[in-house]
Design a protein around this motif. Sequence first.
Motif, PDB file in Angstrom:
ATOM      1  N   ARG A 165       0.722  -1.186  -0.001  1.00 26.77           N
ATOM      2  CA  ARG A 165      -0.124   0.059  -0.123  1.00 26.77           C
ATOM      3  C   ARG A 165       0.972   1.040   0.056  1.00 26.77           C
ATOM      4  O   ARG A 165       0.385   2.445  -0.153  1.00 26.77           O
ATOM      5  CB  ARG A 165      -0.848  -0.188   1.277  1.00 26.77           C
ATOM      6  CG  ARG A 165      -2.229  -1.043   1.177  1.00 26.77           C
ATOM      7  CD  ARG A 165      -3.068  -0.674   0.043  1.00 26.77           C
ATOM      8  NE  ARG A 165      -4.035  -1.534   0.178  1.00 26.77           N
ATOM      9  CZ  ARG A 165      -5.329  -1.494   0.517  1.00 26.77           C
ATOM     10  NH1 ARG A 165      -5.431  -0.439   1.559  1.00 26.77           N
ATOM     11  NH2 ARG A 165      -6.225  -2.251   0.484  1.00 26.77           N
ATOM     12  N   ASN A 166       1.992   1.332   0.389  1.00 23.90           N
ATOM     13  CA  ASN A 166       3.093   2.203   0.461  1.00 23.90           C
ATOM     14  C   ASN A 166       4.397   1.795   0.031  1.00 23.90           C
ATOM     15  O   ASN A 166       4.757   0.608  -0.149  1.00 23.90           O
ATOM     16  CB  ASN A 166       2.961   3.184   1.504  1.00 23.90           C
ATOM     17  CG  ASN A 166       3.202   2.204   2.945  1.00 23.90           C
ATOM     18  OD1 ASN A 166       4.285   1.584   2.917  1.00 23.90           O
ATOM     19  ND2 ASN A 166       2.358   2.511   3.838  1.00 23.90           N
ATOM     20  N   ASP A 172       0.110   0.467   7.709  1.00 20.89           N
ATOM     21  CA  ASP A 172      -1.224   0.270   7.012  1.00 20.89           C
ATOM     22  C   ASP A 172      -1.673  -1.010   6.918  1.00 20.89           C
ATOM     23  O   ASP A 172      -1.304  -2.021   6.731  1.00 20.89           O
ATOM     24  CB  ASP A 172      -0.991   0.749   5.549  1.00 20.89           C
ATOM     25  CG  ASP A 172      -2.098   0.840   4.375  1.00 20.89           C
ATOM     26  OD1 ASP A 172      -3.028   0.112   4.734  1.00 20.89           O
ATOM     27  OD2 ASP A 172      -2.156   1.899   3.806  1.00 20.89           O
ATOM     28  N   GLN A 175      -1.605  -3.694   4.107  1.00 18.28           N
ATOM     29  CA  GLN A 175      -0.448  -3.943   3.637  1.00 18.28           C
ATOM     30  C   GLN A 175       0.074  -5.195   4.383  1.00 18.28           C
ATOM     31  O   GLN A 175       0.347  -5.193   5.855  1.00 18.28           O
ATOM     32  CB  GLN A 175       0.670  -2.921   3.727  1.00 18.28           C
ATOM     33  CG  GLN A 175       2.038  -3.090   3.406  1.00 18.28           C
ATOM     34  CD  GLN A 175       2.653  -1.753   2.803  1.00 18.28           C
ATOM     35  OE1 GLN A 175       2.719  -1.511   1.496  1.00 18.28           O
ATOM     36  NE2 GLN A 175       3.315  -1.211   3.813  1.00 18.28           N
ATOM     37  N   ASP A 308      -9.514  -2.439   3.658  1.00 16.29           N
ATOM     38  CA  ASP A 308      -8.633  -2.899   4.682  1.00 16.29           C
ATOM     39  C   ASP A 308      -8.437  -4.249   4.796  1.00 16.29           C
ATOM     40  O   ASP A 308      -9.459  -4.656   5.083  1.00 16.29           O
ATOM     41  CB  ASP A 308      -8.307  -1.891   5.499  1.00 16.29           C
ATOM     42  CG  ASP A 308      -7.831  -0.413   5.366  1.00 16.29           C
ATOM     43  OD1 ASP A 308      -7.182  -0.380   4.093  1.00 16.29           O
ATOM     44  OD2 ASP A 308      -8.049   0.513   6.282  1.00 16.29           O
ATOM     45  N   THR A 324      -2.571   0.539  15.240  1.00 20.17           N
ATOM     46  CA  THR A 324      -2.930   0.090  13.714  1.00 20.17           C
ATOM     47  C   THR A 324      -3.971   0.919  13.223  1.00 20.17           C
ATOM     48  O   THR A 324      -3.953   0.957  11.949  1.00 20.17           O
ATOM     49  CB  THR A 324      -2.988  -1.477  13.580  1.00 20.17           C
ATOM     50  OG1 THR A 324      -4.557  -1.864  14.584  1.00 20.17           O
ATOM     51  CG2 THR A 324      -1.980  -2.331  14.005  1.00 20.17           C
ATOM     52  N   ALA A 327      -3.235   4.892  11.258  1.00 18.94           N
ATOM     53  CA  ALA A 327      -1.806   4.630  10.300  1.00 18.94           C
ATOM     54  C   ALA A 327      -0.899   5.995  10.391  1.00 18.94           C
ATOM     55  O   ALA A 327       0.205   5.831  10.184  1.00 18.94           O
ATOM     56  CB  ALA A 327      -2.461   4.224   9.187  1.00 18.94           C
ATOM     57  N   ASP A 328      -1.458   7.165  10.141  1.00 19.16           N
ATOM     58  CA  ASP A 328      -0.597   8.137   9.922  1.00 19.16           C
ATOM     59  C   ASP A 328      -0.426   9.180  11.135  1.00 19.16           C
ATOM     60  O   ASP A 328       0.296  10.280  11.153  1.00 19.16           O
ATOM     61  CB  ASP A 328      -1.274   9.252   8.711  1.00 19.16           C
ATOM     62  CG  ASP A 328      -2.896   9.127   8.559  1.00 19.16           C
ATOM     63  OD1 ASP A 328      -3.084   9.583   7.602  1.00 19.16           O
ATOM     64  OD2 ASP A 328      -3.379   9.089   9.607  1.00 19.16           O
TER      65      ASP A 328
END
Length: 473
Positions: A165-166, A172, A175, A308, A324, A327-328
């Motif tokens: 995902r990144n 994330d 992911q 997700d 979790t 996420a940011d």
Amino acid sequence: MRQALSGFVFKSAFPLKTIMILAMAMTFVVADVASSLAAKSAAIVVDAKTGKVLYSANADGRRYPASLTKMMTLYLTFEAMAKGKISRNSPVVFSAHASAEAPTKLGVKPGGSVAVETAILSIVTKSANDSATALGEMLGGNETNFARMMTAKARQLGMNGTVFRNANGLPDPGQFTTARDMATLGIALREHFPQYYGYFAQRSFLYGRQRINGHNRLLGRIKGVDGIKTGYTRASGFNLVSSVNDGNRRLVAVVMGGTSGGSRDNQMAGLINTYLPRASTRGGGDLVAKADSNPISALAKVLLPKHDAPTPDEKPVAVAEADTAVADDATVAQGDSEDEDTAEAEAPKLVVPAKKVKTVIVSAPKVATAQVVAAYAEPTPAVDPVSTASVPSGWAIQVASSPKQSEAQAFLDKTTKQAPKVLANASGFTVAFDKDGATYYRARFGGFGSKDAAWKACTALKKKKIECYAVQQ
């Protein structure tokens, strides 16, 4: 407390036999808990010459990759370099998004740039999250598209239990990967890009006047270790992929979900010491087919999960849900950070004899700020996985086959729309095969960690009148 306990033991109205039975039951409960905690880790050791799995523990269990994600970011970077799309001196411009990534980071301001080689070195040593994002944006146009490219490349390499995902591995919930898939990627990096693989052996480099040291403590301490990558977030625990080459034998080993940097390193050292002598001195050529697709008229769409994905089947470490869910949040979104360094300092030392190795310092050339040219961006590649002879890649569901790849892909899209909940955590892909001299394409959904999981999903599809069967990749 002792008096109260003594009173319970000797003055209790319960018969002694009953107390003994209760004590034995408590012992079994404690043992079960310990067993459960032990199962949260995952590991695999693969002979990198023959592909034989020498050791495996929860190797197909879904885990958070953390900064092991950057191995795929570097794979795509090396691929672009090998094709001449970029060079080691090409400027990598940092967007505001890249510059704002959580530590650990290089610290380039928005609009600033570094050379591709500097970005690579900062990733393999410092595990710089901002550099990984900046590279992803350069190669994919934006990080979302780059994540699609990463997942498509994973399918082509046979990594069917992985979704990206990144570009950096910051938390994330959608992911995930497996220890087996990371071993596949580790083998592929050496086989496909030997000209760039030496970057993984860097222990430090000079950034301006600052010396930046790496996180991989096994380099120079375990004979034969020549890379590859560490990883850490609170949700993933301490991860490590190691490549070992003693001149005659080669291993790729993966440890995921360690409780500390030191314990993870000790576990890896033990695996290397145990299984390197058992590896073969003879090899049969490349183990992971190079994932360069033949030219096609249309590029297949990568079907990332629409929702997700659930957290790994067993969280590698005890972690609050906020770790979790947000996420940011920079307070939780940590890659290889100072937390790992602190844990390493507090952990017991490696039990293997240390060997002093001279640190190599590489000075990267300075590059003036420049805009990213559109030619650097690669389109989303076709999804046409090539199974590896070395590492099986889990279970998949086949729903159709067709003489046209476009028809197989259309069936994947249709099936996804018919059963979005059943396939929410699966990834669709096509795989070519020959029949009577003609090429056909199988339509499959991958990402199932076990035979039971694939069968269960297939049963749910059949209830919706969708024919399918489970197949091991």
